[in-house]
Design a protein around this motif. Structure first.
Motif, PDB file in Angstrom:
ATOM      1  N   ALA A  51     -16.234  58.845 -63.425  1.00 48.35           N
ATOM      2  CA  ALA A  51     -16.561  58.314 -64.224  1.00 48.35           C
ATOM      3  C   ALA A  51     -14.860  58.398 -65.484  1.00 48.35           C
ATOM      4  O   ALA A  51     -14.298  58.130 -66.342  1.00 48.35           O
ATOM      5  CB  ALA A  51     -17.479  58.602 -65.297  1.00 48.35           C
ATOM      6  N   VAL A  52     -14.804  60.193 -65.208  1.00 46.70           N
ATOM      7  CA  VAL A  52     -13.290  60.437 -66.109  1.00 46.70           C
ATOM      8  C   VAL A  52     -11.857  59.548 -65.414  1.00 46.70           C
ATOM      9  O   VAL A  52     -10.605  59.553 -66.158  1.00 46.70           O
ATOM     10  CB  VAL A  52     -13.074  62.089 -65.335  1.00 46.70           C
ATOM     11  N   ALA A  53     -11.988  59.521 -63.482  1.00 48.40           N
ATOM     12  CA  ALA A  53     -10.475  59.034 -63.052  1.00 48.40           C
ATOM     13  C   ALA A  53     -10.683  57.508 -63.279  1.00 48.40           C
ATOM     14  O   ALA A  53      -9.199  56.683 -63.467  1.00 48.40           O
ATOM     15  CB  ALA A  53     -11.543  59.388 -61.879  1.00 48.40           C
ATOM     16  N   THR A  54     -11.952  57.015 -63.571  1.00 48.22           N
ATOM     17  CA  THR A  54     -11.930  55.385 -63.674  1.00 48.22           C
ATOM     18  C   THR A  54     -10.626  54.890 -64.863  1.00 48.22           C
ATOM     19  O   THR A  54      -9.516  54.856 -64.944  1.00 48.22           O
ATOM     20  CB  THR A  54     -12.815  53.970 -63.704  1.00 48.22           C
ATOM     21  N   PRO A  55     -11.005  55.578 -66.073  1.00 48.68           N
ATOM     22  CA  PRO A  55      -9.674  55.041 -66.876  1.00 48.68           C
ATOM     23  C   PRO A  55      -8.516  55.616 -66.975  1.00 48.68           C
ATOM     24  O   PRO A  55      -7.409  54.276 -67.439  1.00 48.68           O
ATOM     25  CB  PRO A  55     -10.759  55.491 -68.242  1.00 48.68           C
ATOM     26  N   ILE A  56      -8.763  56.539 -66.544  1.00 52.18           N
ATOM     27  CA  ILE A  56      -6.901  57.128 -66.629  1.00 52.18           C
ATOM     28  C   ILE A  56      -6.146  56.676 -65.149  1.00 52.18           C
ATOM     29  O   ILE A  56      -5.504  56.532 -65.396  1.00 52.18           O
ATOM     30  CB  ILE A  56      -7.846  58.621 -66.448  1.00 52.18           C
ATOM     31  N   ALA A  57      -7.163  56.638 -63.906  1.00 43.31           N
ATOM     32  CA  ALA A  57      -6.055  55.498 -62.749  1.00 43.31           C
ATOM     33  C   ALA A  57      -6.106  54.633 -63.654  1.00 43.31           C
ATOM     34  O   ALA A  57      -4.326  53.693 -63.120  1.00 43.31           O
ATOM     35  CB  ALA A  57      -7.169  55.166 -61.765  1.00 43.31           C
ATOM     36  N   GLY A  58      -6.950  53.906 -64.172  1.00 44.43           N
ATOM     37  CA  GLY A  58      -6.189  52.437 -64.871  1.00 44.43           C
ATOM     38  C   GLY A  58      -5.009  52.215 -65.765  1.00 44.43           C
ATOM     39  O   GLY A  58      -4.279  51.727 -65.883  1.00 44.43           O
ATOM     40  N   ARG A  59      -5.007  53.771 -66.392  1.00 45.46           N
ATOM     41  CA  ARG A  59      -3.944  53.655 -67.517  1.00 45.46           C
ATOM     42  C   ARG A  59      -2.494  54.029 -66.775  1.00 45.46           C
ATOM     43  O   ARG A  59      -1.594  53.693 -66.611  1.00 45.46           O
ATOM     44  CB  ARG A  59      -4.263  54.479 -68.363  1.00 45.46           C
ATOM     45  N   LEU A  60      -2.867  55.271 -65.310  1.00 46.06           N
ATOM     46  CA  LEU A  60      -1.523  54.874 -64.956  1.00 46.06           C
ATOM     47  C   LEU A  60      -1.013  54.474 -63.669  1.00 46.06           C
ATOM     48  O   LEU A  60      -0.134  54.413 -63.663  1.00 46.06           O
ATOM     49  CB  LEU A  60      -2.143  56.715 -64.319  1.00 46.06           C
ATOM     50  N   GLY A  61      -2.035  53.543 -63.224  1.00 50.13           N
ATOM     51  CA  GLY A  61      -1.933  52.569 -62.693  1.00 50.13           C
ATOM     52  C   GLY A  61      -0.704  51.357 -63.579  1.00 50.13           C
ATOM     53  O   GLY A  61       0.861  50.482 -62.571  1.00 50.13           O
ATOM     54  N   ASP A  62      -1.059  50.754 -65.049  1.00 49.02           N
ATOM     55  CA  ASP A  62      -0.212  50.475 -66.158  1.00 49.02           C
ATOM     56  C   ASP A  62       1.126  51.205 -66.040  1.00 49.02           C
ATOM     57  O   ASP A  62       2.054  50.968 -66.128  1.00 49.02           O
ATOM     58  CB  ASP A  62      -0.684  50.285 -67.204  1.00 49.02           C
ATOM     59  N   MET A  63       1.304  52.452 -65.863  1.00 49.49           N
ATOM     60  CA  MET A  63       2.268  53.217 -66.196  1.00 49.49           C
ATOM     61  C   MET A  63       3.437  53.288 -65.130  1.00 49.49           C
ATOM     62  O   MET A  63       4.647  52.669 -64.809  1.00 49.49           O
ATOM     63  CB  MET A  63       1.834  54.470 -66.403  1.00 49.49           C
ATOM     64  N   LEU A  64       2.476  53.167 -64.442  1.00 46.45           N
ATOM     65  CA  LEU A  64       3.590  54.049 -63.050  1.00 46.45           C
ATOM     66  C   LEU A  64       3.520  52.451 -61.631  1.00 46.45           C
ATOM     67  O   LEU A  64       4.407  52.815 -60.439  1.00 46.45           O
ATOM     68  CB  LEU A  64       2.644  54.966 -62.009  1.00 46.45           C
ATOM     69  N   GLY A  65       2.942  51.958 -61.947  1.00 43.64           N
ATOM     70  CA  GLY A  65       2.082  50.779 -60.583  1.00 43.64           C
ATOM     71  C   GLY A  65       1.204  51.147 -60.386  1.00 43.64           C
ATOM     72  O   GLY A  65       0.779  51.949 -59.460  1.00 43.64           O
ATOM     73  N   ARG A  66       0.586  49.633 -59.921  1.00 39.77           N
ATOM     74  CA  ARG A  66      -1.148  49.912 -59.830  1.00 39.77           C
ATOM     75  C   ARG A  66      -1.014  50.252 -57.976  1.00 39.77           C
ATOM     76  O   ARG A  66      -2.490  50.598 -57.709  1.00 39.77           O
ATOM     77  CB  ARG A  66      -1.514  48.511 -59.565  1.00 39.77           C
ATOM     78  N   ARG A  67      -0.025  49.596 -57.022  1.00 38.74           N
ATOM     79  CA  ARG A  67      -0.410  49.891 -55.649  1.00 38.74           C
ATOM     80  C   ARG A  67      -0.132  51.506 -55.531  1.00 38.74           C
ATOM     81  O   ARG A  67      -0.987  51.430 -54.690  1.00 38.74           O
ATOM     82  CB  ARG A  67       0.305  49.023 -54.910  1.00 38.74           C
ATOM     83  N   ARG A  68      -0.035  51.412 -56.144  1.00 42.79           N
ATOM     84  CA  ARG A  68       0.094  53.082 -56.141  1.00 42.79           C
ATOM     85  C   ARG A  68      -1.079  53.789 -56.898  1.00 42.79           C
ATOM     86  O   ARG A  68      -1.376  55.657 -55.655  1.00 42.79           O
ATOM     87  CB  ARG A  68       1.893  53.760 -56.269  1.00 42.79           C
ATOM     88  N   LEU A  69      -1.188  53.510 -57.327  1.00 41.02           N
ATOM     89  CA  LEU A  69      -2.747  54.397 -57.482  1.00 41.02           C
ATOM     90  C   LEU A  69      -3.572  53.755 -56.479  1.00 41.02           C
ATOM     91  O   LEU A  69      -4.726  55.041 -56.026  1.00 41.02           O
ATOM     92  CB  LEU A  69      -3.323  53.703 -59.195  1.00 41.02           C
ATOM     93  N   LEU A  70      -3.133  52.651 -55.946  1.00 43.17           N
ATOM     94  CA  LEU A  70      -4.520  52.990 -54.579  1.00 43.17           C
ATOM     95  C   LEU A  70      -4.600  53.385 -53.406  1.00 43.17           C
ATOM     96  O   LEU A  70      -4.908  54.249 -53.397  1.00 43.17           O
ATOM     97  CB  LEU A  70      -4.402  50.912 -54.771  1.00 43.17           C
ATOM     98  N   LEU A  71      -2.497  53.709 -53.138  1.00 39.78           N
ATOM     99  CA  LEU A  71      -3.392  54.190 -52.527  1.00 39.78           C
ATOM    100  C   LEU A  71      -3.554  55.657 -52.690  1.00 39.78           C
ATOM    101  O   LEU A  71      -4.746  56.619 -51.803  1.00 39.78           O
ATOM    102  CB  LEU A  71      -1.349  54.251 -51.917  1.00 39.78           C
ATOM    103  N   VAL A  72      -3.516  56.598 -53.617  1.00 35.76           N
ATOM    104  CA  VAL A  72      -4.155  57.767 -54.080  1.00 35.76           C
ATOM    105  C   VAL A  72      -5.877  58.019 -54.053  1.00 35.76           C
ATOM    106  O   VAL A  72      -6.007  58.624 -53.346  1.00 35.76           O
ATOM    107  CB  VAL A  72      -3.420  58.299 -55.757  1.00 35.76           C
TER     108      VAL A  72
END
Length: 491
Positions: A51-72
Motif C-alpha cells: 500500500a505504501v509502495a504503490t503511489p510512491i512507485a507511481g510517482r517515482l516512475g513518472d520522475m525517473l522512468g517507469r521501466r526502471r521502477l518495474l525492474l526495482v
C-alpha cells in the motif's frame, strides 16, 4: 506485442506472490515456533508495504522512468522470495515478505508504461489484460501454493517464486522498451513519509482488529492517529509546489469516482473470495458446508480468475464503443446479480450445489475483470501523460484499501457467531454469518454502480496521450502543469 505479454505475465506472477502465503498460515506457527497471532503479520506486512509502495512507485516512475521502477519492483520480489525460502526464523521471514510487498506496485506502473509504446488501437485491450492480472494472480495463488507446498514443501514454493521473478526481470529488461526519460523534479520525501504513516496506522488496525479487539486501546489509538496524520498531510500536500500526489488531479470527477469504484469493486471481489472458500472448506454437517479439501477449493475458485482475465478484453471493447460509464455500470450490475443470487439462496435455506457457487464466483470474476480493465483507461484519458503513474498508483492504492477493509469486515462477520462442528472439531461460519457477509459485499457493489452513474457521459478511450474526457480540459490544470517543466533527471 511481446512487451505486453511479458508485462501481463509478470503482473500475474507479482500478484500470485501476494496470495501464496495463504495455505501456509496453519503450518507456520510450528515451523518457526511462534504463535498464530504472530503469523498473521506475514499477510499484514506485505499488504502494508504494498500500500505504501504503490503511489510512491507511481510517482517515482513518472520522475525517473517507469521501466526502471518495474525492474526495482520485480527485483525486490525475487530477493524477498529468496529470503523467505532460506529464513531460519519468523523475523527473517517477515523481512522477505516485506520485500515481496513491493510487487504490489508493479501493475500500476506497468499500466502506465504501456501508454508509451502500445499503439492507440490496442491500448485498451492491453491495459485491460494487465489490470485483470491482479484478479488472475489472486485466484490462481491458492491452488498453486497448496499444490507445490503439499507435494514439494513450502520452501520450494518460494524458490519457484524467486525463479519466476528472475525470468520476469530478464523478460522486462529484454522486451519492454525503456520509454521516456521521466519528468524529473524533486521527490517529496516528507509527503511519502506522511502517506506511509497514514496507511500503516489505517491498515494495521484493519488487519489486526479481530485479534486486538475493535474497541481495544491500540486499535482506537492507531485509527485516531490515522485521522490526525491525514489532516496534516493533506494541508502539507496542498501547499507544496511539487507534491507526492497532485490533489487537483485526484479531485477531478472521473478520477475521484474511479477511485471509489475501484475500492468498492475490490471489496466486493475479495468478499466473494472469502465467502465461497469458507463454504467449500466447511464440513458438510455445518450450514452450507461443502466439505472439500483446500486444494480442491482452490481449484474450484480458479475459474473466477480466468473469467476476470477473459472479460478484460470485453471491458476494453465496451469502453471503446459505449464509454467507461456504461461499462462500469454493466460490470456493477453483474456483481449485483451474482450477489443477489447468492443472497436469495441463503434466505431460502437452499443447500445449493457446487456448480451454483462456481457460477456465482465466475460472474463476480467477469464483473471484476471488466471493471479493472476500464478504470486505468478512464484515468489515463483524464490526466496528463506525465502523471499517469501517479494517478494509476492512487487508484491501485484504493483497491488495496478495499481489499484490506473487506478482509477485516467480511472476516469479522464470518468469525462472529461461528459454530463448532463436534464431528470434526472444526469451527465454521453460521448461516447468518454468510448472509450478513454477502449483504456487505452487495452494498459495496451497489455503491460502485451509483458512483459509475455519476461519471460524465461519453467517456471513451482516445489512445495514449489522448485526453478525451471533458473534465480535464474544463477543470483547472494541475499544479505541475501550471508550473511547467522544472527540469529532468536522467532516465
Amino acid at each position: 506485442m511481446f512487451g505486453v505479454v511479458v508485462l501481463c505475465t509478470a503482473g500475474v506472477a507479482m500478484s500470485l506472490t501476494q496470495t501464496l502465503i495463504m495455505p501456509l498460515i496453519p503450518m507456520l506457527p510450528g515451523v518457526f515456533d511462534t504463535s498464530a497471532s504472530h503469523v498473521t503479520w506475514t499477510v499484514t506486512v506485505t499488504m502494508a508495504v504494498g500500500a505504501v509502495a504503490t503511489p510512491i512507485a507511481g510517482r517515482l516512475g513518472d520522475m525517473l522512468g517507469r521501466r526502471r521502477l518495474l525492474l526495482v519492483c520485480v527485483g525486490a520480489v525475487g530477493v524477498g522470495s529468496s529470503v523467505c525460502a532460506v529464513a531460519p526464523s519468523m523475523p527473517v521471514f517477515l523481512a522477505g515478505r516485506a520485500l515481496q510487498g513491493l510487487g504490489v506496485a508493479f501493475v500500476a506502473v506497468g499500466i502506465s508504461i504501456m501508454r508509451e509504446f502500445v499503439p492507440a488501437g490496442r491500448l485498451g485491450a492491453a491495459v485491460g489484460m494487465m489490470s485483470s492480472s491482479l484478479a488472475v494472480g489472486g485466484a490462481l495463488g491458492l491452488p498453486f501454493a497448496a499444490f507445490v507446498a503439499q507435494t514439494h514443501g513450502w520452501r520450494v514454493l518460494f524458490w519457484v517464486a524467486a525463479a519466476g521473478s528472475l525470468a520476469c526481470l530478464i523478460g522486462i529488461r529484454t522486451l519492454v522498451p525503456p520509454g521516456g526519460i521521466g519528468t524529473g523534479g524533486r521527490f517529496d520525501v516528507v509527503g511519502a513519509l506522511g502517506l506511509g504513516a497514514i496507511l500503516l496506522t489505517l491498515l494495521l488496525p484493519l488487519s489486526n482488529g479481530p485479534a486486538w479487539g475493535w474497541t481495544s486501546r491500540i486499535t482506537l489509538s492507531l485509527s485516531g492517529m490515522s485521522i490526525l496524520i491525514s489532516v496534516g498531510w493533506l494541508a502539507y500536500e496542498i501547499r507544496r509546489r511539487d507534491p507526492l500526489l497532485d490533489l487537483r488531479i485526484a479531485a477531478l470527477r472521473p478520477v475521484f469516482l474511479g477511485n471509489i469504484i475501484g475500492m468498492m469493486n475490490a471489496f466486493a471481489f475479495y468478499g466473494m473470495e472469502l465467502i465461497p472458500i469458507q463454504m467449500l472448506m466447511a464440513p458438510s454437517a455445518t450450514p452450507h458446508g461443502l466439505g472439500v479439501s483446500m486444494l480442491t477449493a482452490g481449484l474450484l475458485m480458479a475459474p473466477a480468475g480466468v473469467a476476470a482475465f477473459g472479460s478484460s478484453h470485453l471491458g476494453a471493447r465496451l469502453v471503446a464503443s459505449r464509454g467507461a460509464r456504461f461499462t462500469l455500470v454493466v460490470a456493477g450490475a453483474l456483481a449485483i446479480t451474482a450477489l443477489s443470487a447468492l443472497m436469495l439462496a441463503l434466505l431460502a435455506g437452499w443447500e445449493f450445489p457446487i456448480l451454483y457457487l462456481l457460477g456465482i464466483t465466475c460472474l463476480i470474476g467477469t464483473s471484476t475483470g471488466m471493471s479493472y480493465a476500464t478504470l486505468p483507461t478512464l484515468i489515463m484519458d483524464t490526466v496528463p501523460a506525465e502523471q499517469t503513474g501517479e494517478a494509476n498508483g492512487l487508484n491501485a492504492l484504493m483497491r488495496i484499501v478495499g481489499l484490506a477493509v473487506a478482509a477485516a469486515v467480511v472476516g469479522m462477520i464470518l468469525a462472529d457467531g461461528s459454530i463448532q462442528d463436534p464431528g470434526v472439531n472444526r469451527i465454521a461460519p453460521s448461516a447468518a454469518g454468510y448472509l450478513l457477509a454477502t449483504t456487505a459485499a452487495l452494498v459495496a457493489a451497489v455503491t460502485s454502480v451509483l458512483a459509475a452513474l455519476l461519471l460524465p457521459r461519453g467517456l471513451r478511450s482516445s489512445g495514449p496521450g489522448g485526453r478525451s474526457v471533458r473534465s480535464w480540459r474544463r477543470e483547472p490544470g494541475s499544479a505541475r502543469q501550471e508550473r511547467g517543466s522544472r527540469g529532468r533527471l536522467p532516465g
